[in-house]
Design an enzyme around this catalytic site. Sequence first.
Site, PDB file in Angstrom:
ATOM      1  N   HIS A  22       0.841  -1.208   0.000  1.00  0.00           N
ATOM      2  CA  HIS A  22       0.000   0.000   0.000  1.00  0.00           C
ATOM      3  C   HIS A  22       0.873   1.254   0.000  1.00  0.00           C
ATOM      4  O   HIS A  22       0.578   2.220  -0.699  1.00  0.00           O
ATOM      5  CB  HIS A  22      -0.884   0.036   1.259  1.00  0.00           C
ATOM      6  CG  HIS A  22      -1.902  -1.060   1.364  1.00  0.00           C
ATOM      7  ND1 HIS A  22      -1.998  -1.878   2.469  1.00  0.00           N
ATOM      8  CD2 HIS A  22      -2.871  -1.469   0.507  1.00  0.00           C
ATOM      9  CE1 HIS A  22      -3.001  -2.727   2.298  1.00  0.00           C
ATOM     10  NE2 HIS A  22      -3.538  -2.515   1.108  1.00  0.00           N
ATOM     11  N   LYS A  48     -14.325  -8.963   5.274  1.00  0.00           N
ATOM     12  CA  LYS A  48     -13.477 -10.002   5.872  1.00  0.00           C
ATOM     13  C   LYS A  48     -13.506  -9.768   7.381  1.00  0.00           C
ATOM     14  O   LYS A  48     -13.855  -8.687   7.837  1.00  0.00           O
ATOM     15  CB  LYS A  48     -12.026  -9.847   5.377  1.00  0.00           C
ATOM     16  CG  LYS A  48     -11.904  -9.788   3.858  1.00  0.00           C
ATOM     17  CD  LYS A  48     -10.886  -8.751   3.379  1.00  0.00           C
ATOM     18  CE  LYS A  48     -11.209  -8.311   1.961  1.00  0.00           C
ATOM     19  NZ  LYS A  48     -10.533  -7.088   1.552  1.00  0.00           N
ATOM     20  N   ARG A  97      -2.148  -5.959  -8.365  1.00  0.00           N
ATOM     21  CA  ARG A  97      -0.972  -6.811  -8.148  1.00  0.00           C
ATOM     22  C   ARG A  97      -0.887  -7.919  -9.164  1.00  0.00           C
ATOM     23  O   ARG A  97       0.184  -8.335  -9.574  1.00  0.00           O
ATOM     24  CB  ARG A  97      -1.005  -7.432  -6.741  1.00  0.00           C
ATOM     25  CG  ARG A  97      -0.812  -6.445  -5.616  1.00  0.00           C
ATOM     26  CD  ARG A  97      -1.244  -7.050  -4.311  1.00  0.00           C
ATOM     27  NE  ARG A  97      -2.638  -7.466  -4.381  1.00  0.00           N
ATOM     28  CZ  ARG A  97      -3.355  -7.874  -3.355  1.00  0.00           C
ATOM     29  NH1 ARG A  97      -2.796  -7.965  -2.172  1.00  0.00           N
ATOM     30  NH2 ARG A  97      -4.611  -8.213  -3.505  1.00  0.00           N
ATOM     31  N   SER A 135      -2.750  -7.682   2.904  1.00  0.00           N
ATOM     32  CA  SER A 135      -3.064  -7.549   4.333  1.00  0.00           C
ATOM     33  C   SER A 135      -3.509  -8.883   4.907  1.00  0.00           C
ATOM     34  O   SER A 135      -3.137  -9.236   6.037  1.00  0.00           O
ATOM     35  CB  SER A 135      -4.174  -6.519   4.541  1.00  0.00           C
ATOM     36  OG  SER A 135      -3.763  -5.260   4.122  1.00  0.00           O
TER      37      SER A 135
HETATM   38  O1  PNS Z   1      -9.068  -3.112   0.313  1.00  0.00           O
HETATM   39  P1  PNS Z   1     -10.398  -3.554  -0.225  1.00  0.00           P
HETATM   40  O2  PNS Z   1     -11.178  -4.308   0.833  1.00  0.00           O
HETATM   41  O3  PNS Z   1     -10.283  -4.328  -1.499  1.00  0.00           O
HETATM   42  O4  PNS Z   1     -11.225  -2.206  -0.568  1.00  0.00           O
HETATM   43  C1  PNS Z   1     -12.521  -2.251  -1.102  1.00  0.00           C
HETATM   44  C2  PNS Z   1     -13.195  -0.867  -1.034  1.00  0.00           C
HETATM   45  C3  PNS Z   1     -13.189  -0.340   0.381  1.00  0.00           C
HETATM   46  C4  PNS Z   1     -12.466   0.101  -1.925  1.00  0.00           C
HETATM   47  C5  PNS Z   1     -14.667  -1.023  -1.536  1.00  0.00           C
HETATM   48  O5  PNS Z   1     -15.277  -2.054  -0.836  1.00  0.00           O
HETATM   49  C6  PNS Z   1     -15.490   0.251  -1.362  1.00  0.00           C
HETATM   50  O6  PNS Z   1     -15.316   1.199  -2.110  1.00  0.00           O
HETATM   51  N1  PNS Z   1     -16.401   0.269  -0.366  1.00  0.00           N
HETATM   52  C7  PNS Z   1     -17.239   1.425  -0.067  1.00  0.00           C
HETATM   53  C8  PNS Z   1     -18.720   1.151  -0.354  1.00  0.00           C
HETATM   54  C9  PNS Z   1     -19.009   1.314  -1.825  1.00  0.00           C
HETATM   55  O7  PNS Z   1     -18.889   2.373  -2.395  1.00  0.00           O
HETATM   56  N2  PNS Z   1     -19.388   0.185  -2.442  1.00  0.00           N
HETATM   57  C10 PNS Z   1     -19.611   0.116  -3.869  1.00  0.00           C
HETATM   58  C11 PNS Z   1     -18.264  -0.057  -4.548  1.00  0.00           C
HETATM   59  S1  PNS Z   1     -18.428  -0.429  -6.208  1.00  0.00           S
END
Ligand code: PNS
Length: 166
Positions: A22, A48, A97, A135
Amino acid sequence: MSRPSPIVALYPGSFDPITRGHEDIVRRGLRVADRLVVAVARVATQSKKALFTVDERVALIQDVFRGDDRIEVMAFEGLLVDFARARGAHLVIRGLRAVSDFEYELQMAQMNQELWPGIETIFLVPEVQNSFISSSLVREVAALGGDVSSFVSPSVLEGLHLKLER
Ligand code: PNS
């Protein structure tokens, strides 16, 4: 679409906890944006079991980037696009990645575009030596007593040790 200046980018994620991978993406993000908001989601799409609370994750990230005033760290809840709009950010940065990341990332980028056409997502690629770090693997390896010191910053390592009571 008119281009905002200065460019503010959002780097959203779960960051449970922030890794060297990150950090790499944040550094690269600052090559394309003037300011970057690391946005820690209270609810992630692929939920998760969390190790750190959202406030702990924010504190760890702030610790890692302390002294760099181009970087802000915030928790958010609700839709990412609503948070982006409220922050005046038209750019979302995500790290890619491997090919296996791509399908989920593409779907999220297109959904976000549909929800708010003012948003653009760009994908940045970490250095090869950071591309296997996640992570979830850091959490697992640390919980099983493995050495994760080269995958996270010292303050995160300390946080992991405290959390895992070792
Ligand atoms: O590190 P991650 O868990 O892959 O991140 C995912 C994240 C937080 C970027 C995604 O789940 C998100 O944007 N969540 C906020 C809620 C939202 O907007 N959901 C619709 C996304 S298309």
